[in-house]
Design a protein around this motif. Structure first.
Motif, PDB file in Angstrom:
ATOM      1  N   PHE A   1       0.834  -1.193   0.000  1.00  0.00           N
ATOM      2  CA  PHE A   1       0.000   0.000   0.000  1.00  0.00           C
ATOM      3  C   PHE A   1       0.878   1.255   0.000  1.00  0.00           C
ATOM      4  O   PHE A   1       0.590   2.217  -0.717  1.00  0.00           O
ATOM      5  CB  PHE A   1      -0.928  -0.008   1.230  1.00  0.00           C
ATOM      6  N   ALA A   2       1.920   1.237   0.814  1.00  0.00           N
ATOM      7  CA  ALA A   2       2.793   2.407   0.903  1.00  0.00           C
ATOM      8  C   ALA A   2       3.443   2.701  -0.449  1.00  0.00           C
ATOM      9  O   ALA A   2       3.577   3.868  -0.860  1.00  0.00           O
ATOM     10  CB  ALA A   2       3.863   2.185   1.974  1.00  0.00           C
ATOM     11  N   GLU A   3       3.868   1.654  -1.153  1.00  0.00           N
ATOM     12  CA  GLU A   3       4.503   1.843  -2.463  1.00  0.00           C
ATOM     13  C   GLU A   3       3.505   2.410  -3.475  1.00  0.00           C
ATOM     14  O   GLU A   3       3.848   3.290  -4.277  1.00  0.00           O
ATOM     15  CB  GLU A   3       5.075   0.521  -2.961  1.00  0.00           C
ATOM     16  N   LEU A   4       2.263   1.901  -3.427  1.00  0.00           N
ATOM     17  CA  LEU A   4       1.237   2.417  -4.328  1.00  0.00           C
ATOM     18  C   LEU A   4       0.930   3.876  -4.030  1.00  0.00           C
ATOM     19  O   LEU A   4       0.779   4.703  -4.942  1.00  0.00           O
ATOM     20  CB  LEU A   4      -0.041   1.584  -4.212  1.00  0.00           C
ATOM     21  N   SER A   5       0.841   4.205  -2.777  1.00  0.00           N
ATOM     22  CA  SER A   5       0.532   5.575  -2.383  1.00  0.00           C
ATOM     23  C   SER A   5       1.623   6.533  -2.841  1.00  0.00           C
ATOM     24  O   SER A   5       1.359   7.609  -3.369  1.00  0.00           O
ATOM     25  CB  SER A   5       0.354   5.663  -0.870  1.00  0.00           C
ATOM     26  N   SER A   6       2.879   6.089  -2.672  1.00  0.00           N
ATOM     27  CA  SER A   6       4.007   6.938  -3.051  1.00  0.00           C
ATOM     28  C   SER A   6       4.107   7.090  -4.575  1.00  0.00           C
ATOM     29  O   SER A   6       4.376   8.181  -5.086  1.00  0.00           O
ATOM     30  CB  SER A   6       5.302   6.337  -2.507  1.00  0.00           C
ATOM     31  N   ALA A   7       3.868   5.986  -5.286  1.00  0.00           N
ATOM     32  CA  ALA A   7       4.038   6.004  -6.747  1.00  0.00           C
ATOM     33  C   ALA A   7       2.921   6.768  -7.437  1.00  0.00           C
ATOM     34  O   ALA A   7       3.153   7.431  -8.461  1.00  0.00           O
ATOM     35  CB  ALA A   7       4.110   4.568  -7.274  1.00  0.00           C
ATOM     36  N   THR A   8       1.687   6.688  -6.914  1.00  0.00           N
ATOM     37  CA  THR A   8       0.548   7.293  -7.600  1.00  0.00           C
ATOM     38  C   THR A   8       0.215   8.684  -7.094  1.00  0.00           C
ATOM     39  O   THR A   8      -0.376   9.489  -7.821  1.00  0.00           O
ATOM     40  CB  THR A   8      -0.702   6.413  -7.452  1.00  0.00           C
ATOM     41  N   GLY A   9       0.559   8.966  -5.848  1.00  0.00           N
ATOM     42  CA  GLY A   9       0.208  10.249  -5.256  1.00  0.00           C
ATOM     43  C   GLY A   9      -1.267  10.366  -4.932  1.00  0.00           C
ATOM     44  O   GLY A   9      -1.764  11.460  -4.643  1.00  0.00           O
ATOM     45  N   ILE A  10      -1.996   9.265  -4.945  1.00  0.00           N
ATOM     46  CA  ILE A  10      -3.429   9.275  -4.647  1.00  0.00           C
ATOM     47  C   ILE A  10      -3.618   9.363  -3.118  1.00  0.00           C
ATOM     48  O   ILE A  10      -2.901   8.711  -2.361  1.00  0.00           O
ATOM     49  CB  ILE A  10      -4.110   8.001  -5.196  1.00  0.00           C
ATOM     50  N   ALA A  11      -4.597  10.150  -2.693  1.00  0.00           N
ATOM     51  CA  ALA A  11      -4.867  10.279  -1.256  1.00  0.00           C
ATOM     52  C   ALA A  11      -5.140   8.912  -0.655  1.00  0.00           C
ATOM     53  O   ALA A  11      -5.761   8.048  -1.293  1.00  0.00           O
ATOM     54  CB  ALA A  11      -6.063  11.206  -1.029  1.00  0.00           C
ATOM     55  N   ARG A  12      -4.701   8.702   0.575  1.00  0.00           N
ATOM     56  CA  ARG A  12      -4.786   7.383   1.200  1.00  0.00           C
ATOM     57  C   ARG A  12      -6.228   6.884   1.272  1.00  0.00           C
ATOM     58  O   ARG A  12      -6.510   5.719   0.985  1.00  0.00           O
ATOM     59  CB  ARG A  12      -4.164   7.441   2.608  1.00  0.00           C
ATOM     60  N   ALA A  13      -7.166   7.765   1.633  1.00  0.00           N
ATOM     61  CA  ALA A  13      -8.563   7.341   1.755  1.00  0.00           C
ATOM     62  C   ALA A  13      -9.111   6.904   0.401  1.00  0.00           C
ATOM     63  O   ALA A  13      -9.802   5.882   0.276  1.00  0.00           O
ATOM     64  CB  ALA A  13      -9.402   8.477   2.328  1.00  0.00           C
ATOM     65  N   THR A  14      -8.787   7.676  -0.635  1.00  0.00           N
ATOM     66  CA  THR A  14      -9.253   7.325  -1.987  1.00  0.00           C
ATOM     67  C   THR A  14      -8.607   6.023  -2.447  1.00  0.00           C
ATOM     68  O   THR A  14      -9.266   5.170  -3.061  1.00  0.00           O
ATOM     69  CB  THR A  14      -8.905   8.459  -2.970  1.00  0.00           C
ATOM     70  N   LEU A  15      -7.327   5.844  -2.148  1.00  0.00           N
ATOM     71  CA  LEU A  15      -6.618   4.636  -2.558  1.00  0.00           C
ATOM     72  C   LEU A  15      -7.219   3.407  -1.887  1.00  0.00           C
ATOM     73  O   LEU A  15      -7.373   2.352  -2.519  1.00  0.00           O
ATOM     74  CB  LEU A  15      -5.128   4.783  -2.214  1.00  0.00           C
ATOM     75  N   TYR A  16      -7.602   3.534  -0.596  1.00  0.00           N
ATOM     76  CA  TYR A  16      -8.245   2.409   0.105  1.00  0.00           C
ATOM     77  C   TYR A  16      -9.539   2.009  -0.605  1.00  0.00           C
ATOM     78  O   TYR A  16      -9.829   0.827  -0.780  1.00  0.00           O
ATOM     79  CB  TYR A  16      -8.523   2.785   1.567  1.00  0.00           C
ATOM     80  N   ARG A  17     -10.356   3.011  -0.951  1.00  0.00           N
ATOM     81  CA  ARG A  17     -11.625   2.709  -1.605  1.00  0.00           C
ATOM     82  C   ARG A  17     -11.403   2.028  -2.963  1.00  0.00           C
ATOM     83  O   ARG A  17     -12.099   1.078  -3.314  1.00  0.00           O
ATOM     84  CB  ARG A  17     -12.441   3.994  -1.801  1.00  0.00           C
ATOM     85  N   ILE A  18     -10.415   2.508  -3.700  1.00  0.00           N
ATOM     86  CA  ILE A  18     -10.128   1.903  -5.018  1.00  0.00           C
ATOM     87  C   ILE A  18      -9.671   0.459  -4.851  1.00  0.00           C
ATOM     88  O   ILE A  18     -10.145  -0.454  -5.553  1.00  0.00           O
ATOM     89  CB  ILE A  18      -9.061   2.735  -5.760  1.00  0.00           C
ATOM     90  N   LEU A  19      -8.756   0.215  -3.914  1.00  0.00           N
ATOM     91  CA  LEU A  19      -8.240  -1.142  -3.702  1.00  0.00           C
ATOM     92  C   LEU A  19      -9.344  -2.075  -3.231  1.00  0.00           C
ATOM     93  O   LEU A  19      -9.403  -3.239  -3.637  1.00  0.00           O
ATOM     94  CB  LEU A  19      -7.091  -1.102  -2.687  1.00  0.00           C
ATOM     95  N   SER A  20     -10.219  -1.565  -2.387  1.00  0.00           N
ATOM     96  CA  SER A  20     -11.323  -2.393  -1.884  1.00  0.00           C
ATOM     97  C   SER A  20     -12.259  -2.782  -3.026  1.00  0.00           C
ATOM     98  O   SER A  20     -12.687  -3.941  -3.133  1.00  0.00           O
ATOM     99  CB  SER A  20     -12.097  -1.616  -0.808  1.00  0.00           C
ATOM    100  N   ALA A  21     -12.587  -1.830  -3.900  1.00  0.00           N
ATOM    101  CA  ALA A  21     -13.483  -2.115  -5.020  1.00  0.00           C
ATOM    102  C   ALA A  21     -12.848  -3.105  -5.993  1.00  0.00           C
ATOM    103  O   ALA A  21     -13.504  -4.041  -6.477  1.00  0.00           O
ATOM    104  CB  ALA A  21     -13.845  -0.816  -5.732  1.00  0.00           C
ATOM    105  N   LEU A  22     -11.586  -2.942  -6.284  1.00  0.00           N
ATOM    106  CA  LEU A  22     -10.906  -3.845  -7.226  1.00  0.00           C
ATOM    107  C   LEU A  22     -10.757  -5.243  -6.650  1.00  0.00           C
ATOM    108  O   LEU A  22     -10.874  -6.246  -7.366  1.00  0.00           O
ATOM    109  CB  LEU A  22      -9.526  -3.270  -7.587  1.00  0.00           C
TER     110      LEU A  22
END
Length: 559
Positions: free
Chosen positions: A46-67
């Motif tokens: 998760f940390a690597e994805l957050s750093s690489a994409t620059g997506i806000a953590r809350a938004t990234l959680y929702r995206i990962l959960s949906a996928l």
């Protein structure tokens, strides 16, 4: 005209259009997450994805959960890292099991990769570029490795030129309207020069990129077409020039063209029917010969005459359907010309006259001479070309038909395949296929010079004719074409023919405004004959740009 580079660096996609629809930003972020995970060699945190994409953590959680809930990604229960989900396997199976372009082309691309050891590609046209869809990497450590999804200009790639060759002139002009950027010293940036090359590509069925976009890399490509001949994609093979030599590229070109045709055939049931590919070419003969050649228009009988070199036999001398078998000759023919009493012909060791009454007269040439071509001069004389045993030097000169002796007037570096004289007899043009050259031989001062130096990729100059403006026409064996040269010996016109080996060319008809082409069937394999079923036939080409010859040479009484 060359322009400044306007395509993105490293052939990346052009910028997306401005503006968006509701939810497009979130979809773009989800796509970026999938791409990051899919391109990772192992599981990504998760940390690597957050750093690489620059997506806000809350938004990234929702995206990962949906996928994850849809099976597109999965979570490792121990490390809590992410990787692609098994749902992608099911989706991929649907892709490769469908009768679409990528799935059909994959088998041929693998075969080309395995056969050559070089990287094979699949691409489609994307506006003014070609877009790489598929890549099968070669076995060598140093190999072509163009990025999938890359956009490349059409004017300097083998895939792009193969597609351009199948488009209309208006479509080509539209694509080139933004200019032609020069990427290397070899890039073609002149639209006229490119269009001349496109004519050659149409004739032979494949295109080359000779270090035109990346120095040190040579690429050979061919278009995949629908049933109308309209290009829908292109395949290619690329490698470094020290492995992908010019000679190897020529050989590979035929293989790639054949592979493209097989892909086209497999896609045919899913594509629309359309017009025939050669609407301006008509079949003259009902039965194919082995190696038809030496055509000429018989003005007295208003018909075409030609020979079958291998049979050997003479056709059309006394009218359509007339055939004389030359069984007594016992050798293959190398040339023939009209004669006021009938037809004069040559084999490797003899010349002969076949009269209209069917009488055959033969003369043996001087000992040791092997004839390769025959020419009727405007003054009624007979000139021949040949070689002597143990020598590759081609000799040209007049022959004494009573003694068979040849007076050598010119020496050329190799065997002469064809000759044609100017209307006033002041010069002869002679083709030397082994050198890809056409020589101009002056009768006045006996000087010789290279008139045209033809590239191997265009084919081999097998036969010659002159039109009413005394421009040279050439039948190009292995080039699938007849070409017209200008006064400087440069390509002026190319007409594609549906046979790989045109062997003879002449003008005919009441006004000499029709062009006839003979062809060879001998030596073609089954696959070649399947794609060129008119091989061995005599063809008539309709073209409103043909120039009319004012006269036809016939021989005075000889033999």
């Amino acid at each position: 005209m060359a322009t400044e580079r306007d395509t993105p660096t490293d052939w990346e996609d052009e910028d997306a259009p401005k503006g968006s629809v509701k939810g497009a930003a979130l979809i773009g972020k989800a796509t970026e997450v999938l791409t990051r995970i899919g391109n990772s060699p192992g599981k990504v945190s998760f940390a690597e994805l957050s750093s690489a994409t620059g997506i806000a953590r809350a938004t990234l959680y929702r995206i990962l959960s949906a996928l994850t809930s849809r099976g597109l990604i999965r979570v490792d229960p121990v490390t809590q890292n992410y990787t692609l989900g098994f749902q992608f396997l099911e989706l991929a199976q649907n892709v490769w099991s469908s009768a679409d372009l990528a799935s059909v082309a994959s088998a041929e691309l693998r075969r080309l990769r395995d056969m050559t050891g070089e990287t094979a590609y699949l691409a489609v046209q994307e506006k003014r570029h070609v877009l790489a869809l598929g890549r099968f990497e070669g076995a060598h450590s140093r190999r072509s490795n163009a990025r999938l999804g890359a956009l490349k200009p059409m004017h300097c790639t083998s895939q792009g030129k193969a597609i351009l060759a199948g488009l209309s002139e208006a479509q080509v002009d539209a694509i080139l309207s933004d200019g032609m950027e020069k990427f290397t010293p070899h890039t073609i940036v002149d639209p006229v020069a490119l269009k001349t090359q496109l004519q050659i590509i149409r004739a032979r069925g494949y295109a080359t990129d000779d270090e035109e976009i990346v120095e040190g890399t040579r690429c050979v490509g061919a278009a995949v077409t629908d049933r109308s001949g309209r290009p829908i994609a292109a395949i290619s093979v690329a490698g470094p020039v020290y492995r992908m030599t010019v000679e190897r590229a020529e050989q590979l070109g035929r293989e790639i063209a054949a592979a493209a045709r097989r892909i086209s055939d497999q896609l045919a049931p899913y594509l629309f029917e359309a017009r025939a590919r050669h609407p301006d070419i008509h079949q003259v003969t009902e039965t194919a010969g082995f190696v038809t050649g030496s055509p000429f228009w018989n003005a007295d009988r208003a018909g075409l005459c030609w020979v079958d070199n291998l049979a050997p036999s003479v056709h059309g001398l006394r009218g359509p359907g007339d055939v004389f078998a030359l069984d007594a000759l016992g050798e293959s023919l190398v040339g023939a010309a009209p004669h006021e009493q009938g037809i004069v012909f040559a084999s490797t060791t003899r010349i002969g006259l076949l009269s209209l009454e069917g009488e055959l007269t033969l003369r043996t040439v001087e000992e040791g001479m092997q004839l390769s071509s025959l020419l009727a001069m405007p003054d009624g004389g007979l000139w021949v070309a040949g070689t002597r045993p143990g020598s590759d030097v081609g000799v040209v000169g007049p022959m004494d038909t009573n003694t068979g002796q040849i007076q050598i007037a010119f020496e050329l570096p190799d065997t002469v395949a064809a000759m044609v004289a100017t209307r006033d007899g002041s010069a002869i043009y002679a083709s030397v296929p082994a050198r890809g050259a056409i020589y101009h031989l002056s009768m006045q001062d006996r000087r010789k010079r290279i008139f045209a130096d033809l590239p191997k990729v265009a084919g081999s100059p097998a036969a010659l004719a002159l039109d009413g403006n005394e421009r040279v026409w050439v039948a190009m064996t292995e080039g699938w074409s007849v070409i017209r040269l200008n006064e400087d010996g440069d390509f002026d016109r190319t007409i594609a023919v549906p046979v790989p080996a045109p062997t003879g060319i002449c003008f005919g008809g009441e006004n000499y405004d029709r062009i006839f082409v003979t062809s060879a069937r001998l030596g073609l394999n089954r696959e070649a004959l399947m794609h060129a079923p008119l091989s061995g036939h005599v063809l008539e080409l309709e073209d409103d740009q043909l120039s009319t010859p004012s006269s036809v040479t016939t021989l005075a009484p000889i033999l």
